[in-house]
Design an enzyme around this catalytic site. Structure first.
Site, PDB file in Angstrom:
ATOM      1  N   ALA A  62      44.006 112.103  43.952  1.00 44.86           N
ATOM      2  CA  ALA A  62      42.978 113.038  43.510  1.00 44.86           C
ATOM      3  C   ALA A  62      42.847 113.064  41.995  1.00 44.86           C
ATOM      4  O   ALA A  62      41.737 113.188  41.455  1.00 44.86           O
ATOM      5  CB  ALA A  62      43.301 114.443  44.021  1.00 44.86           C
ATOM      6  N   GLU A  63      43.960 112.944  41.295  1.00 47.11           N
ATOM      7  CA  GLU A  63      43.939 113.058  39.845  1.00 47.11           C
ATOM      8  C   GLU A  63      43.415 111.809  39.154  1.00 47.11           C
ATOM      9  O   GLU A  63      42.630 111.887  38.216  1.00 47.11           O
ATOM     10  CB  GLU A  63      45.357 113.368  39.337  1.00 47.11           C
ATOM     11  CG  GLU A  63      45.891 114.725  39.745  1.00 47.11           C
ATOM     12  CD  GLU A  63      45.116 115.875  39.118  1.00 47.11           C
ATOM     13  OE1 GLU A  63      44.586 115.707  38.009  1.00 47.11           O
ATOM     14  OE2 GLU A  63      45.043 116.939  39.752  1.00 47.11           O
ATOM     15  N   SER A  64      43.874 110.620  39.609  1.00 47.29           N
ATOM     16  CA  SER A  64      43.544 109.401  38.855  1.00 47.29           C
ATOM     17  C   SER A  64      43.117 108.225  39.707  1.00 47.29           C
ATOM     18  O   SER A  64      42.740 107.184  39.161  1.00 47.29           O
ATOM     19  CB  SER A  64      44.767 108.967  38.033  1.00 47.29           C
ATOM     20  OG  SER A  64      45.795 108.493  38.903  1.00 47.29           O
TER      21      SER A  64
END
Length: 310
Positions: A62-64
């Site tokens: 989700a972040e990267s």
């Protein structure tokens, strides 16, 4: 993007210790994670019981999207998207190169696990004191997104659509990254293959096994390698505690001298014999061999037990 700063739990990173083990091979135990990051994710998801490798993997996606060079418009950096101020308080040098670098995936993934376990402890305290209500993992994810102060202020997951969506999204993504499960019967059956194997201190192969080496070998054979090695590490970090009265075949039992708190021996619970006697498979000591023995004897009952289920 992380918005809260906390005093996180101590980081404990443990290498995979098994014959022929490496990060590439460990990937078969955590499906969907890029092979080069499997061991780091397994380690980060083993710091506390609430934050699993699957959850860490879901957050990183989700972040990267697993991009170690990612930089957000807000300034979040690396594969785990730490903001610089948060990294300063929570970043660790996990690979031992002397630098804690948010763009180093090994450092960042380890720090992700450390940060999340710190949040778990924070929200646990809120729940214990009546300052928040809800599932600890959900609250920790909410704190990660909106800040621990927001969770405390709203006595649970804040009423922000972004935060509520984030919690749901990470839990859904975590489902992609599954750890292959093993049945209780397969654990016992695999251990039984090694009956008669000589005890060798530090051994993790069919040529010789010590007590924890037997556990490592069994789970390696079952394609679910452990990222811990000693009896104490396996009991305290690899599984979920089980009450002695709820033992099931395949559970692991650690033994400590009463009052010591250190588990110096470990075995696999093998169920009961026709007379109802509880049995264990273990590698006993120098000069011995892997054997199946009764548990309800004065020797074993004289020790402190802790069972875990993996």
């Amino acid at each position: 993007m992380k918005t809260s700063l906390i005093a996180a739990a101590p980081l404990m990173l443990l290498p995979l210790m098994m014959a022929g083990g490496d990060a590439q091979g460990a990937g078969t135990g955590l499906e969907g994670v890029p092979p080069e990051y499997v061991q780091a994710v397994m380690d980060a998801g083993s710091i506390c019981t609430e934050i699993t490798p699957s959850l860490i993997a879901g957050q990183i996606e989700a972040e990267s999207g697993w991009d170690a060079t990612a930089v957000s418009p807000a300034g979040a950096q690396g594969i785990a998207q730490f903001m610089p101020a948060t990294w300063k308080s929570n970043g660790v040098d996990a690979n031992g190169d002397g630098v804690a670098d948010p763009f180093d995936p090994i450092d960042a993934i380890a720090s992700q696990g450390r940060f999340m376990c710190g949040l778990v402890e924070t929200v646990k305290a809120y729940v214990a004191s009546g300052q928040a209500v809800g599932n600890v993992v959900d609250l920790a994810l909410a704190a990660y997104n909106a800040g621990a102060g927001a969770v405390q202020q709203h006595r649970g997951i804040p009423p922000y659509s972004e935060t509520q969506d984030y919690v749901a999204k990470i839990k859904k993504l975590a489902g992609k990254y599954t750890q292959r499960s093993v049945s209780a019967s397969s654990v016992v059956a695999t251990a039984q293959k090694y009956l008669g194997t000589p005890y060798v201190w530090g051994g993790t192969t069919a040529a010789g096994l010590d007590c924890s080496g037997l556990i490592v070998r069994v789970y390696a054979d079952l394609d679910k390698p452990l990222n811990v090695r000693t009896a104490h590490q396996i009991i305290t970090q690899a599984g979920t505690p089980v009450d002695e009265l709820a033992l099931q075949p395949g559970d692991l039992i650690g033994f400590a001298t009463r009052g010591s708190g250190h588990y110096h021996h470990i075995g696999i619970y093998a169920g009961k014999d026709p007379s109802g006697n509880r049995l264990m498979i273990h590698a006993p000591d120098v000069g011995g061999h892997v054997e199946q023995v009764p548990l309800d004897t004065a020797y074993w009952l004289g020790m402190h037990w802790q069972a875990v289920r993996i």
